[in-house]
Scaffold this active site. Structure first.
Site, mmCIF file in Angstrom:
data_model
loop_
_atom_site.group_PDB
_atom_site.id
_atom_site.type_symbol
_atom_site.label_atom_id
_atom_site.label_comp_id
_atom_site.label_asym_id
_atom_site.label_seq_id
_atom_site.Cartn_x
_atom_site.Cartn_y
_atom_site.Cartn_z
ATOM 1 C CE LYS A 158 -4.421 0.940 0.139
ATOM 2 N NZ LYS A 158 -5.571 0.126 -0.288
ATOM 3 N N GLY A 186 -20.224 7.352 2.214
ATOM 4 C CA GLY A 186 -19.321 7.745 1.137
ATOM 5 C C GLY A 186 -20.118 8.082 -0.118
ATOM 6 C CG PHE A 187 -19.750 11.481 -2.326
ATOM 7 C CD1 PHE A 187 -19.259 11.899 -1.105
ATOM 8 C CD2 PHE A 187 -19.321 12.137 -3.474
ATOM 9 C CE1 PHE A 187 -18.351 12.952 -1.029
ATOM 10 C CE2 PHE A 187 -18.420 13.190 -3.412
ATOM 11 C CZ PHE A 187 -17.928 13.599 -2.183
ATOM 12 C CG ASN A 245 -14.376 3.695 -7.730
ATOM 13 O OD1 ASN A 245 -13.991 2.713 -7.130
ATOM 14 N ND2 ASN A 245 -14.665 3.690 -9.011
ATOM 15 C CB ALA A 258 -20.385 5.129 -2.278
ATOM 16 C CD1 TRP A 259 -21.702 5.801 -9.644
ATOM 17 C CD2 TRP A 259 -19.893 4.526 -10.045
ATOM 18 N NE1 TRP A 259 -21.685 5.498 -10.982
ATOM 19 C CE2 TRP A 259 -20.590 4.727 -11.252
ATOM 20 C CE3 TRP A 259 -18.722 3.761 -10.046
ATOM 21 C CZ2 TRP A 259 -20.148 4.172 -12.456
ATOM 22 C CZ3 TRP A 259 -18.273 3.213 -11.251
ATOM 23 C CH2 TRP A 259 -18.981 3.416 -12.431
ATOM 24 C CG ASP A 318 -7.329 3.305 -0.889
ATOM 25 O OD1 ASP A 318 -7.737 2.137 -0.827
ATOM 26 O OD2 ASP A 318 -7.481 4.109 0.057
HETATM 27 O O1 2IT Z 1 -8.089 -1.474 -0.882
HETATM 28 C C1 2IT Z 1 -7.987 -1.978 -2.009
HETATM 29 O O2 2IT Z 1 -8.087 -3.195 -2.196
HETATM 30 C C2 2IT Z 1 -7.734 -1.085 -3.140
HETATM 31 N N1 2IT Z 1 -7.644 0.122 -2.932
HETATM 32 C C3 2IT Z 1 -7.533 -1.630 -4.522
HETATM 33 C C4 2IT Z 1 -6.134 -2.110 -4.686
HETATM 34 C C5 2IT Z 1 -5.786 -2.572 -6.085
HETATM 35 O O3 2IT Z 1 -4.600 -2.903 -6.261
HETATM 36 O O4 2IT Z 1 -6.620 -2.587 -6.980
#
Ligand code: 2IT
Length: 445
Positions: A124, A235-236, A238, A240-241, A164
């Site tokens: 991450k 949330g609103f 990606n 939540a959509w 993210d």
């Molecule tokens: O928390 C997650 O799994 C993501 N933000 C997506 C991570 C990804 O590599 O698609």
């Protein structure tokens, strides 16, 4: 395994990193029994090797704003574990980003990615850069400066970042453009790319769609379906959509979305062009949900409040970590909620999780429920490696199958004697066994 002792030691080394410590302790509590039954884990000292990241890159990102001022942000990439595949996980751009948050997210990602059935390790990254109110050109310059530093440490077989919170299609475009220029090739090093240049169809919807597919499986264990159910979503963005889109398609009624400014309650249900409007809200770069209440009739805006006070059948946290507390859980339970599924990462506090489990509410954790996002990133990597592109139906079917499989793994390892499925335990055990056994296979490295 002595969980208290391990946690005390970890806390001494990383004082105050609350989210990271919370994520580790939840996993250790879940796997304690399985760990003790299999002495090979202790022999290989798996826990100590698993709970600290392999390495962390921490760097500053200097960039110039539209007025010519030189700005500096702090950025990180946490490469947590690559036992089953290249490090894989998103980038978060948000002022709250710090090492504790990225280590918790990277740690969760290890088990989530293991559950997807695809060969991806956990990582991450991100920065305390705040995209709110920034111009397109400022976001571009920041993304380019970020990539200028991190490009040396990532690659399609090494570490594959994605989006993210605060990192969507626009940011991935700017990041990928800079990577391509520096590296001089078109290796698909990021996922969530635009569909014209290597991105997978369904990736934008995948986290939300996958979460709803998972909720369908959970309901099916009680012979129930989404049809006619009311849902609160937070949330609103990606996630939540995508969740609102699929839930509505399957006959449920979504009555809330929320932002840092409060939540909106739409008793008619958020469907059709109202769901499209969520994209406009996001694109405005303001990070507020209130304008929804001017855009449509009969909508209430509750300033400074979270949506969990609304009486619903299903609650889906889709915003950020620890956004649903013990108090919220009590309210939801008193209001007769039947299912809570985290589509955000670690959306519920430990107190909330404990209450859902004690009251035998269907509850599942983010690392299982939201794995459809990274799973579809995995499918994007596959398509890039094969230099071809699957159609929408092909990707969606694979995503659906992966979510069914993850649900099956949770039931297999989480079913209690009374038939109640502890999805937290199931997800943690299934993910742990795959990663720990792979680490043993490869020796002490
Ligand atoms: O928390 C997650 O799994 C993501 N933000 C997506 C991570 C990804 O590599 O698609």
């Amino acid at each position: 395994m002595n969980v208290d002792k391990i946690m005390n030691n970890l806390e001494k080394k990383h004082p105050g990193e609350v989210e990271y410590l919370q994520a580790v302790s939840e996993v250790l509590e879940s796997i304690e029994e399985v760990y003790n039954e299999n002495p090979q884990f202790e022999t290989a000292n798996i826990i100590e090797r698993l709970i600290e990241p392999d390495r962390i890159f921490m760097f500053k990102v200097p960039w110039v704003d539209d007025e010519g001022n030189v700005k500096v942000n702090l950025a990180y990439r946490v490469q947590f574990n690559n036992a089953i595949g290249p490090y894989k996980g998103g980038l978060r751009f948000h002022p709250s980003v710090n090492l504790s948050i990225l280590k918790f997210l990277g740690f969760e990602q290890i088990f989530k990615n293991a559950l997807t059935t695809l060969p991806m390790g956990g990582g991450k990254g991100g920065s305390d850069f705040d995209p709110k109110g920034k111009s397109n050109a400022e976001v571009m310059r920041f993304c380019q400066a970020f990539m200028l530093e991190i490009w040396k440490h990532i690659g399609p077989e090494t570490d594959v970042p994605a989006g993210d919170i605060g990192v969507g299609g626009r940011e991935i475009g700017f990041l990928y453009g800079m990577y391509k220029k520096l590296k001089g090739d078109h290796s698909g090093v990021l996922t969530g790319k635009g569909s014209n240049w290597g991105g997978s169809l369904v990736r934008p919807e995948a986290t939300g769609f996958g979460g709803i597919y998972f909720a369908q499986e959970m309901l099916a264990t009680k012979n129930q379906s989404l049809k006619g159910k009311t849902i609160s979503i937070s949330g609103f963005g990606n996630v939540a959509w995508g969740a609102a889109l699929k839930a509505t398609e399957l006959g449920a009624k979504v009555v809330t979305i929320s932002g840092p400014d409060g939540y909106v309650y739409d008793s008619d249900g958020i469907s059709g062009k109202k769901i499209d409007y969520m994209l406009d809200l996001r694109a405005s770069n303001e990070d507020i949900v209130k304008p929804y209440s001017y855009a449509f009739e009969g909508v209430e805006f509750h300033e400074g409040k979270r949506p969990w006070e609304v009486k619903v059948d299903i609650a889906l946290p889709c915003a950020t970590q620890n956004e649903l507390t013990g108090e919220d859980a009590k309210t939801l339970i008193n209001n007769g909620v039947i299912l809570v599924a985290e589509i955000s990462n670690m959306g519920c506090t430990p107190e909330a999780v404990e209450l859902f489990n004690r009251n035998k509410i269907l509850f599942a954790p983010g690392k299982a429920v939201n794995a459809g996002g990274v799973a579809t990133s995995g499918l994007e990597m596959t398509q890039n490696a094969m230099k071809l592109r699957w159609n929408r139906q092909e990707v969606d079917e694979r995503l659906h199958e992966i979510m069914r499989n993850i649900h099956g793994q949770c039931v297999k390892h989480g079913k209690q004697q009374d038939g109640y499925v502890d999805y937290v335990k199931g997800a943690n055990i299934a993910g742990f066994l795959k990663v720990a056994n792979s680490m043993i296979d490869m020796g002490v490295i």
